[in-house]
Design an enzyme around this catalytic site. Structure first.
Site, mmCIF file in Angstrom:
data_model
loop_
_atom_site.group_PDB
_atom_site.id
_atom_site.type_symbol
_atom_site.label_atom_id
_atom_site.label_comp_id
_atom_site.label_asym_id
_atom_site.label_seq_id
_atom_site.Cartn_x
_atom_site.Cartn_y
_atom_site.Cartn_z
ATOM 1 N N THR A 185 58.396 33.111 43.364
ATOM 2 C CA THR A 185 57.262 32.892 42.457
ATOM 3 C C THR A 185 57.825 32.770 41.052
ATOM 4 O OG1 THR A 185 56.958 35.237 42.091
ATOM 5 C CG2 THR A 185 55.731 34.269 43.910
ATOM 6 N N GLU A 330 52.663 33.036 47.725
ATOM 7 C CA GLU A 330 52.595 34.126 48.700
ATOM 8 C C GLU A 330 51.718 33.799 49.907
ATOM 9 O OE1 GLU A 330 52.433 34.462 45.450
ATOM 10 O OE2 GLU A 330 53.290 36.344 44.733
ATOM 11 N N LYS A 438 38.491 40.424 27.572
ATOM 12 C CA LYS A 438 37.636 41.613 27.669
ATOM 13 C C LYS A 438 36.925 41.802 26.334
ATOM 14 C CE LYS A 438 40.292 43.537 31.342
ATOM 15 N NZ LYS A 438 41.660 43.069 31.472
ATOM 16 N N TRP A 443 33.560 40.887 30.765
ATOM 17 C CA TRP A 443 34.634 39.909 30.950
ATOM 18 C C TRP A 443 34.158 38.491 30.629
ATOM 19 C CZ3 TRP A 443 37.306 41.313 36.281
ATOM 20 C CH2 TRP A 443 37.927 42.567 36.139
HETATM 21 P P1 ADP Z 1 53.642 29.752 40.370
HETATM 22 O O1 ADP Z 1 53.025 28.384 40.182
HETATM 23 O O2 ADP Z 1 53.427 30.645 39.191
HETATM 24 O O3 ADP Z 1 54.970 29.759 40.996
HETATM 25 P P2 ADP Z 1 51.750 29.948 42.412
HETATM 26 O O4 ADP Z 1 51.757 28.491 42.555
HETATM 27 O O5 ADP Z 1 51.901 30.788 43.588
HETATM 28 O O6 ADP Z 1 52.814 30.436 41.446
HETATM 29 O O7 ADP Z 1 50.476 30.339 41.584
HETATM 30 C C1 ADP Z 1 49.375 30.903 42.185
HETATM 31 C C2 ADP Z 1 48.301 31.136 41.170
HETATM 32 O O8 ADP Z 1 47.893 29.899 40.590
HETATM 33 C C3 ADP Z 1 47.041 31.693 41.763
HETATM 34 O O9 ADP Z 1 47.134 33.075 41.960
HETATM 35 C C4 ADP Z 1 46.013 31.294 40.710
HETATM 36 O O10 ADP Z 1 46.018 32.184 39.620
HETATM 37 C C5 ADP Z 1 46.513 29.975 40.226
HETATM 38 N N1 ADP Z 1 45.786 28.895 40.880
HETATM 39 C C6 ADP Z 1 46.162 28.173 41.950
HETATM 40 N N2 ADP Z 1 45.235 27.252 42.247
HETATM 41 C C7 ADP Z 1 44.232 27.398 41.362
HETATM 42 C C8 ADP Z 1 42.965 26.752 41.140
HETATM 43 N N3 ADP Z 1 42.553 25.738 41.888
HETATM 44 N N4 ADP Z 1 42.202 27.189 40.122
HETATM 45 C C9 ADP Z 1 42.601 28.201 39.347
HETATM 46 N N5 ADP Z 1 43.770 28.845 39.489
HETATM 47 C C10 ADP Z 1 44.575 28.456 40.481
#
Ligand code: ADP
Length: 545
Positions: A185, A330, A438, A443
């Protein structure tokens, strides 16, 4: 009593076996890193993947060893994935957009033994080579003619390297729970964390992804995964596409609007998927060139929130159906997808968009719940927001080399996202738990405000962060990048938003910037923005003091 059905292990190389047997002629077209387009098919791809497997085996790569790939989406990268998995080794996709120090940290942490890299990344690797201790050999994904001189340890061009194998080789046998792939990640806070997919989770995830209410891809589709293989397991498409026998178009390293349009148009792509930033570039290109998308049927948009205006433009101007999706590394990564259930299928116009801005509903294999700070489950009324927790066959239970139990007593994983779930099961992300604003004990969703602001015709991109406030704790600041050659005032933007959100959600101030920082996976980098504006004093704060 056990059932009497065959024990047919869910192994990823069975996917490429299936594609090569039942869809042998289906094409895999790539924009090569060297420049020209390249065409192969699933039969050939499997044949060469077997050579990769044989060659790795001869180099002493064993069950459980990690093989890094630092590469764009091309046929060679795909062959490498299947070859690596076919001997029970683990493909470890490294995101080249990470800082070089992060790349070094990840490679060392994963203890990658081989590095397969595109030509593009040789300069980064040459700089880092001294730090990449576990790498025994660099395989450069090119042929001898394009291989530059390099001092990288045991560097060899991929084509020469696999030519040394005759392909007379069989996939290895092992348990379906064996690790198949690995992806770290981004680690916006702390060190990156390794997610380790298994053969079983990858195969089940691919079956799930193929469903009509999920990605909906079939042998009749031409699939363009713009989402890189190094971003969250390519959203499953590197496995799902051969599983269903879809034609694949791999974009290589060129992801700008003009290059993506060229692929969509030349190869009559029917299905594509990527993060919103990619589509911003494509839509700008289409608008500037008065171009159309006659072949594209569906685009899956996720990774960060898909703005309402983007969905509207794709659908109303170009006739392309948008499927909003949410997931995370994940989760292999699919969590929810926005296909329309019968309750919503007949909606049109703004009412339809109201549903499509939600991140969608969970396919079989993903269980979701929302909880409050004391872990009490919250109602699925579409209004109450809480932390989203998930459980399923393709959800991580632990990070690589970390012993901490990351699941709750019921086996749920905390996503760190805050959302609502409506009575029909549609989930809507309100924010990352750490990005929510916040204000006075309540929120405010930064994502809702961003979506609204990008609906303004002059706005290219918007980000909202919480700025400390003496009375309210935090208040929203709206940061805006205007479209090329546009000018706008704060009042113009706020006037546009007025009446469309609760009054107390309205940003206290608007700033215009040339650029908003992004993470390696195309998300707005809120941490960097918060740092940039840490001394910012809102006009309302000055007034309150
Ligand atoms: P990274 O891109 O940081 O390596 P991920 O791709 O696993 O990690 O990111 C996952 C996160 O991306 C989710 O927990 C969420 O916060 C955000 N995310 C993914 N898809 C969406 C979506 N369609 N709308 C809003 N947030 C999203």
């Amino acid at each position: 009593m056990l059932g009497l059905m065959q024990d047919w292990p869910l192994l990823c190389h069975r996917i490429i076996d299936h594609a090569a047997t039942y869809h042998p002629e289906r094409r895999v077209i790539s924009r090569s890193v060297e420049g020209p387009f390249h065409t192969t098919n699933y039969f050939e791809l499997r044949r060469r993947a077997l050579k990769v497997a044989q060659r790795l085996d001869r180099d002493g790569i064993k069950l459980g060893d990690r093989v890094a790939t630092l590469a764009w989406n091309t046929w060679r990268h795909l062959e490498a994935w299947y070859g690596i998995m076919g001997i029970g080794a683990i493909y470890h996709t490294v995101n080249p957009r990470l800082f070089p120090e992060q790349i070094a940290w990840i490679v060392n942490h994963a203890e990658d033994r081989v590095m397969m890299t595109d030509l593009t990344f040789l300069p980064i690797l040459e700089k880092l080579a001294g730090q990449l201790k576990p790498i025994e050999r660099y395989v450069v994904l090119t042929d001898a003619a394009h291989m530059p001189a390099t001092a990288l340890k045991n560097a060899v061009p991929y084509e020469e390297w696999i030519a040394e194998a005759d392909g007379d080789f069989a996939w290895k046998d092992f348990d379906e729970r064996t690790a198949a792939g690995m992806c770290y990640t981004s680690g916006t806070t702390g060190n990156p964390k390794g997610v380790l997919y298994s053969h079983r989770s990858n195969v089940l995830h691919s079956l799930m992804a193929a469903q009509v209410d999920a990605m909906d891809v079939s042998s009749r589709d031409v699939v363009l995964p713009v989402v890189p293989m190094f971003h969250a397991n390519c959203w499953g498409l590197a496995l799902t596409s051969p599983m269903v026998g879809a034609t694949l178009v791999m974009p290589g390293g060129k992801l700008d609007g003009a290059s993506i349009f060229e692929l969509l148009d030349t190869y009559r792509v029917s299905f594509t998927a990527a993060v919103p930033t990619v589509w911003l570039m494509l839509l700008a290109h289409l608008e500037a060139n008065n171009a159309k998308l006659p072949y594209l049927k569906k685009v899956v948009i996720g990774g960060s929130a898909c703005p309402r205006a983007m969905t509207k433009t794709f659908q109303d101007v170009y006739g392309v159906e948008v499927c909003h999706a949410w997931g995370m590394t994940e989760m292999s990564p699919l969590g929810t997808l926005g296909s329309l259930k019968p309750e919503y299928a007949d909606l049109t116009g703004e009412e339809r968009l109201d549903i499509q801005v939600k991140q969608g509903h969970a396919p079989f294999g993903v269980e979701m719940k929302i909880v409050d700070d004391s872990d009490n489950e919250l109602p699925r009324d579409g209004k109450t927001f809480g932390r989203l927790k998930v459980r399923g066959f393709a959800v991580t239970r632990s990070y690589f080399k970390e012993d901490d139990d990351i699941l709750d007593p019921q086996g749920f994983f905390d996503t760190g996202d805050v959302c609502t779930i409506d009575p029909h099961g549609y989930m809507q992300i309100t924010d990352r738990a750490k990005d929510v604003i916040k204000s006075g004990g309540e929120w405010i969703s930064s994502i809702d405000l961003e979506n609204l602001a990008v609906g303004h015709p002059k706005v290219a991109e918007a980000a909202v962060i919480g700025i400390s406030h003496p009375k309210w704790d935090e208040r929203p600041l709206l940061v805006i990048v205007l479209k090329k050659d546009q000018t706008a005032t704060k009042d113009e933007i706020l006037g546009f938003m007025q009446g469309k959100v609760a009054k107390w959600w309205m940003p206290d101030d608007v700033v215009f910037v040339a650029e908003i920082p992004h993470t390696a996976t195309g998300k707005i980098q809120k941490m960097a923005l918060r740092e940039q504006f840490k001394d910012y004093v809102l006009p309302t704060a000055a007034a309150a003091e």
